[in-house]
Scaffold this active site. Structure first.
Site, PDB file in Angstrom:
ATOM      1  N   ASP A 106     -78.309  20.754 -21.671  1.00 20.07           N
ATOM      2  CA  ASP A 106     -77.350  19.644 -21.586  1.00 20.07           C
ATOM      3  C   ASP A 106     -78.141  18.352 -21.796  1.00 20.07           C
ATOM      4  OD1 ASP A 106     -75.069  18.126 -21.126  1.00 20.07           O
ATOM      5  OD2 ASP A 106     -74.633  19.023 -19.173  1.00 20.07           O
ATOM      6  N   ASP A 123     -73.214  14.414 -25.637  1.00 21.37           N
ATOM      7  CA  ASP A 123     -73.058  15.150 -24.379  1.00 21.37           C
ATOM      8  C   ASP A 123     -71.850  16.064 -24.562  1.00 21.37           C
ATOM      9  OD1 ASP A 123     -72.645  16.080 -21.843  1.00 21.37           O
ATOM     10  OD2 ASP A 123     -72.259  14.127 -20.938  1.00 21.37           O
ATOM     11  N   GLU A 156     -66.892  21.606 -18.645  1.00 25.88           N
ATOM     12  CA  GLU A 156     -68.013  21.175 -17.815  1.00 25.88           C
ATOM     13  C   GLU A 156     -67.738  19.812 -17.214  1.00 25.88           C
ATOM     14  OE1 GLU A 156     -72.007  19.306 -16.904  1.00 25.88           O
ATOM     15  OE2 GLU A 156     -70.404  18.599 -18.182  1.00 25.88           O
ATOM     16  N   GLU A 157     -67.169  18.927 -18.023  1.00 29.06           N
ATOM     17  CA  GLU A 157     -67.000  17.525 -17.614  1.00 29.06           C
ATOM     18  C   GLU A 157     -65.983  17.348 -16.485  1.00 29.06           C
ATOM     19  OE1 GLU A 157     -68.968  15.332 -18.441  1.00 29.06           O
ATOM     20  OE2 GLU A 157     -69.772  15.771 -20.429  1.00 29.06           O
TER      21      GLU A 157
END
Lengths: 352, 328
Positions: free
Chosen positions: B214, B161, B191-192
């Site tokens: 993703d 991921d 993104e996280e």
């Protein structure tokens, strides 16, 4: 250092959404120092000061004018005002505090039942906001709501106080002060002070609105200005109270400005963090790294505008923020101004 | 694809520290695109020009990690998370910092060992002996330390991921032959921690269509929460997730392209979590957005698992979308 300006800033009332008093004060103070001054639709006060060099960098400096407070949401038949918090307030700090209600600064007190009447079990519990009320001396609902209609803003009523050994005026301020709203009038003071200085980059000094309820003013101001880089200037959490375990406080008082690496709202641009720490090292200005992942600042909104804006945040450690009274060391305030001056002086060369 | 995936998955790159992943991707795509840019947020933007719609394809470079909050007098590091890290996955895990220092995560003596402790009870030990100053400071960021393993058609690694997504997009770039759209391949940052890189990159590109690549969760493990996505059953085409509804026309078009090209696919309805497309669809005046997902078990742990066949399907599907007209 002009302690009287700090006093005026801290005593001015500016609960989020109602920043006019602070804005008017800052406009008066800042106007003679800058090349342009305006307020935008959201109520942000935006000052522009030309660079002393021909560098093309545009730097946005943001400090927020608003403070946490309360809003009148009702009254009961005995004339007590009901309220809700504006911004993050721990209900434990509210009972028995003095407040000022509405435009006319009506004095009031957040009522609390005397110890004679409370049971031991009651005294173990935290009163919820819904169980608290403001007493402005009104005798019934009509009288209360005529004096303080729904939606009136309520601020803490706290005089600015120099604590023992505090000397502000002159070249080396030291000692500590207590006041309300040091989050973020401390930042406003730093920003106003920076406008006295000759700096090599075009500056947009933005005194923002509504930070405490979601960084709302900074969002639109950064969209408009679209700067090369941005710094948020804050009065930040300081929790260096005694503790048994070997664990870090968020920041330490009297240890210099706190530089953010990452907080809940953004990850600081590494180049700007290095600029700040290098400036501190080179000029012998003390600084500390703020413990990561706690709180948020206007940078959280600013760095996401348009194509992205490299951002950093520098805070003055303030104890007991988001309560009626916080404590700050003037040496931290002074060192924050010095660190920002040193960093901005070096910025155009290092960024190129 | 395997070598690329190994390099990417083993690289250090928690949110805010994506530079090494960016360097690897830049090398991998050299010569495959017309222009490469890096923006203020650190996103890597690679454009391949052709007439047609301006399409944004993203995969995020960052991974979850930890950030040091305190170094105690004995050199033990206290930490907090970068992105969604679950305490139950941590004890005994190794973390690696940017300078190569490796630490092991352990936990204080617990009052109740049957309960999962908070992260506040855990610490990282980098082997600093009493009284010595270690190499790690407050604010330093670490990633999980794990090498990639390939067996029986699956890959197991940290950071799949979304390095799996990055690898699938790079592979699609290699396979592209008759591009019918102006394709912007953007490898995003942060993104996280809140879709932050995609927010600004999408503003810059101003796309007419946006697709995030993703990983997504699966429902095929013992007593997993119900979810109709399984490892090995093909590219997952997003219908909705916790943050967005995919543009229905775009979702249907992606399904159609998969059917036409005979690419194994499944539909994805994800109950929790979201992806870059959530930010992309709200950019400027709004963008039709969707996502093609790589099914992944054990997301946000040091041993995430994807299927090699699914990765292949995702790459093929990206190509099939870009090599045809996009009429919504």
């Amino acid at each position: 250092m002009d302690i009287s300006l700090l006093r005026q800033l801290a005593e001015a009332r500016g609960v989020s959404g109602n920043e006019a008093e602070v804005r008017d004060l800052l406009a008066r103070v800042v106007r003679p120092k800058v090349d342009g001054l305006r307020a935008d639709t959201m109520g942000n006060l935006i000052a522009y000061k030309k660079a002393t060099s021909d560098h093309k960098m545009v730097v946005m400096l943001a400090s927020h004018m608003d403070e946490v407070g309360l809003m009148v949401v009702g009254a009961d038949s005995s004339g007590y005002l009901r309220f809700q918090p504006v911004g993050g307030i721990d209900p434990r700090v509210l009972p028995a505090k003095r407040v000022l209600v509405g435009k006319d600064r009506l004095p009031g007190v957040i009522g609390v039942k005397p110890v004679h009447l409370t049971s031991p079990s009651e005294r173990q519990n935290v009163l919820k906001v819904e169980d608290l009320y403001i007493d402005i001396g009104a005798k019934n609902k009509d009288e209360a709501l005529t004096a303080a209609p729904l939606g009136e803003f309520v601020s803490f009523d706290t005089p600015f106080t120099c604590l023992q050994g505090c000397t502000g005026n002159g070249m080396a301020p030291r000692g500590r002060v207590s006041a309300k709203a040091l989050d973020d009038r401390a930042g406003c003071f730093v920003l106003a002070s920076l406008l006295d200085m000759a700096l090599p980059c075009d500056l947009y000094a933005v005194f923002t609105v509504q930070e405490e309820i979601g960084m709302r003013g900074a969002r639109t101001a950064a969209y408009t200005i679209n700067p090369t880089v941005a710094f948020a200037l804050e009065g930040t959490v300081c929790d260096d109270a005694p503790r048994e375990e070997d664990l870090s406080p968020t920041t330490r008082m009297s240890a210099g400005p706190a530089i953010t690496v990452a907080d809940a709202s953004f990850i600081a641009d590494r180049r700007l963090v290095t600029l700040l720490t290098d400036a501190g090292d080179a000029c012998g200005i003390p600084y500390q790294l703020k413990q990561p992942n706690i709180g948020g600042t206007d940078s959280g909104a600013i760095h996401l505008q348009r194509e992205g804006i490299p951002s950093a945040a520098v805070g003055v450690p303030c104890r007991y923020i988001h309560s009626p009274e916080s404590v700050m060391d003037l040496s931290d305030l002074d060192n924050t101004i010095r660190l920002m001056q040193a960093a901005l002086t070096r910025l155009p060369e290092t960024w190129a | 694809m395997k070598d690329t995936l190994r390099k990417l998955a083993e690289a250090f790159g928690p949110s805010g520290r994506e530079e090494r992943v960016r360097d690897i991707i830049r090398q991998e795509i050299e010569g495959l695109v017309d222009e490469v840019q890096v923006d203020a947020m650190g996103n890597l933007l690679a454009v391949k020009r052709a007439p047609g719609k301006r399409v944004l394809i993203t995969a995020h470079m960052d991974e979850i990690g930890i950030i040091v909050t305190h170094v105690d007098t004995n050199g033990y590091l206290r930490f907090s998370s970068i992105g969604g890290l679950s305490p139950i996955t941590l004890i005994g895990s190794r973390v690696r910092f940017a300078d190569g220092t490796v630490g092991t995560i352990n936990v204080e003596k617990l009052d109740d060992p049957t309960k999962v402790p908070d992260m506040a009870k855990m610490y990282i030990d980098v082997g600093t002996l009493d009284g010595q100053a270690g190499p790690i400071r407050v604010g330093d960021i670490g990633c999980m330390d794990r090498s990639l393993v390939e067996q029986a058609g699956v890959f197991v690694a940290k950071a799949l991921d979304d390095r799996a997504g990055c690898a699938a997009v790079i592979e699609a770039l290699r396979r592209l032959q008759k591009l019918r759209n102006e394709a912007w391949f953007v490898f995003t940052t942060q993104e996280e921690v809140g879709l932050r890189g995609a927010t600004t990159a999408s503003y810059r590109v101003d796309p007419q269509v946006a697709i995030a690549v993703d990983v997504t969760l699966t429902g095929d493990t013992p007593k997993a929460p119900p979810m109709a996505v399984s490892l090995g059953k093909g590219a997952a085409i997003k219908v909705r997730d916790g943050g967005m509804l995919a543009h229905p026309g775009l979702k249907d078009l992606i399904v159609r392209r998969a059917q036409e090209a005979g690419i194994p696919h499944q539909l994805e309805v994800l109950e929790r979590g979201t992806t870059d497309a959530c930010a992309m669809q709200l950019t400027r005046a709004g963008v039709p957005a969707g996502a093609i997902s790589v099914p992944c078990r054990y997301v946000h742990t040091a041993s995430e698992m994807v299927s090699s066949a699914d990765l292949d399907a995702v790459s093929s599907l990206i190509v099939a979308v870009l090599e045809n007209e996009i009429e919504l």
